[in-house]
Design a protein around this motif. Sequence first.
Motif, PDB file in Angstrom:
ATOM      1  N   ASN A  93       0.989  -1.030   0.159  1.00 54.05           N
ATOM      2  CA  ASN A  93       0.326   0.511   0.076  1.00 54.05           C
ATOM      3  C   ASN A  93       0.992   1.006   0.065  1.00 54.05           C
ATOM      4  OD1 ASN A  93      -2.059   1.527   0.096  1.00 54.05           O
ATOM      5  ND2 ASN A  93      -2.341   1.981   2.296  1.00 54.05           N
ATOM      6  N   SER A  94       1.619   1.312  -0.955  1.00 55.26           N
ATOM      7  CA  SER A  94       2.829   2.339  -1.382  1.00 55.26           C
ATOM      8  C   SER A  94       2.485   3.971  -2.390  1.00 55.26           C
ATOM      9  CB  SER A  94       3.761   2.286  -1.414  1.00 55.26           C
ATOM     10  OG  SER A  94       4.207   1.515  -2.789  1.00 55.26           O
ATOM     11  N   THR A  95       2.936   4.494  -2.269  1.00 53.59           N
ATOM     12  CA  THR A  95       2.101   4.866  -3.474  1.00 53.59           C
ATOM     13  C   THR A  95       3.998   5.854  -4.409  1.00 53.59           C
ATOM     14  OG1 THR A  95       2.512   7.190  -2.082  1.00 53.59           O
ATOM     15  CG2 THR A  95       0.313   6.365  -2.944  1.00 53.59           C
ATOM     16  N   LEU A  96       4.984   4.878  -3.841  1.00 57.13           N
ATOM     17  CA  LEU A  96       5.865   4.802  -4.532  1.00 57.13           C
ATOM     18  C   LEU A  96       5.923   4.915  -6.343  1.00 57.13           C
ATOM     19  CD1 LEU A  96       8.620   2.228  -2.917  1.00 57.13           C
ATOM     20  CD2 LEU A  96       8.602   4.929  -2.749  1.00 57.13           C
ATOM     21  N   GLY A  97       7.167   5.823  -6.585  1.00 59.39           N
ATOM     22  CA  GLY A  97       6.825   6.337  -8.727  1.00 59.39           C
ATOM     23  C   GLY A  97       5.225   6.792  -8.602  1.00 59.39           C
ATOM     24  N   LEU A  98       5.110   7.419  -8.084  1.00 59.90           N
ATOM     25  CA  LEU A  98       3.311   7.382  -8.884  1.00 59.90           C
ATOM     26  C   LEU A  98       3.490   9.187  -7.703  1.00 59.90           C
ATOM     27  CD1 LEU A  98       0.190   5.212  -7.520  1.00 59.90           C
ATOM     28  CD2 LEU A  98       1.850   5.408  -8.637  1.00 59.90           C
ATOM     29  N   VAL A  99       4.682   9.951  -7.086  1.00 60.54           N
ATOM     30  CA  VAL A  99       4.575  11.383  -6.863  1.00 60.54           C
ATOM     31  C   VAL A  99       6.472  11.320  -6.106  1.00 60.54           C
ATOM     32  CG1 VAL A  99       3.996  13.152  -5.302  1.00 60.54           C
ATOM     33  CG2 VAL A  99       2.628  11.165  -5.761  1.00 60.54           C
TER      34      VAL A  99
END
Length: 435
Positions: A93-99
């Motif tokens: 549940n990460s947002t790595l690479g999206l911001v």
Amino acid sequence: MLKLKNILCGAALLTGTWGIAQQTPAPRQTASVLITGAVAHIGNGSTINNSAIGFKDGKITYAGPLSGVTTGAYDRVIDASGKHVYPGFIAANSTLGLVEVDAVRASNDQSDTGDLIPHVRSIVAYNSESKVVESCRPNGILMAQVAPRGGLISGTSSVVQLDAWNWEDAAIKTDDGIHLHWPSAFRSKGWGFSGPSEFVPNKDYEKEIGEIRTFISGAKTYLSGPKSPENLPYQAVSGLFDGSQKLYVNVDGEKEIADVVRFAKTNGIRHMVVVGGNEAWKVADLLVENDVPVILSRPHRLPSGEDDNVKQPYLLAKMLSDKGVLVGLEMSGAMERMNTRNLPFYAGTFAAYGLDKEKAVQLITGNNARILGIDAFAGTLETGKDATLFISEGDALDMRTNSIPHAYIQGREISLESHQTQLWKRYMGKYEAGQ
């Protein structure tokens, strides 16, 4: 003029951030490798002292005692005596690479417009050259679930490995699940210096749940009929009913967790995961009975209730594990992308507060792999699985001894350089030269 100035400043920041790309992804493994003498942390709760871990063509060919393997059968032998070897850590549940830069809107792809958008796929927005992604690898984080944010149903996540040319190369499990933000039964009434001044019942709770019920009911009707006209949001949730996808529900309260478990069961949703789960310990028996795992929020925070033990967040993993709940660890929250590099140290905090050390390793290896549905090829050091692993000089859950000389993704030895290590070397060189 002010608007033009802001645009130019943003462009300069982006140029500075992305001007130097991530290291070139490592080439395919050609020479077989055997790591000898290390303490192997298998990722299933067990260890092997004086171990040997061998891999060829990206797959583990041997994982066991050193006495059980012929070293001459491998092209390269790495003596890791006194060191430790681990499966690659997995950030759920990460947002790595999206911001990339929070203050630069053009680099923010973590959410889209709308409340019910399960057809939005986070994987196509994943930036494989992110410098934030690069900063995670030196701490052993080699895989991540890239999840969307926002709305009631945010979209679809995918699981990636962190050394790739593009999102297609990075993906190891596409569209693994749908992410739902369950409404809260309580709302804050005003804010004071230290946070919400009071919590009151959410009078719109049933109405908000009704929106989700209506959507799911409509999707089931659509999927059982002629499917005309085409409805992309309804089509996107078909995997929830045939078992090919999981429903990841961001939910914390005792009542809300019980409600969503019943909701999933009533609607024929075959696999559900609680994400966050601050009060999951209060309904642990219900979770075990319905085979619902929990991906816990990182523990470095205050408890959710004013009457809770101040150390409650640190104790959650042990409390749930002791009850038989399958527990993993997720990364959402403040500065979540930058903090993802600290994933192993959050697991270490759970170990410091009673969870067995190997079970703490399991949170971010075998358990996260099972929850994300990639355990057939990742998460543990076992023959036949991907050779995604690393060597640490010491305890990888301890920031004082987590020092990694070698890391491999699918057998490829990856670079452990990052913007931070480059700056460290640059300025250490300056001071060592007496400048």
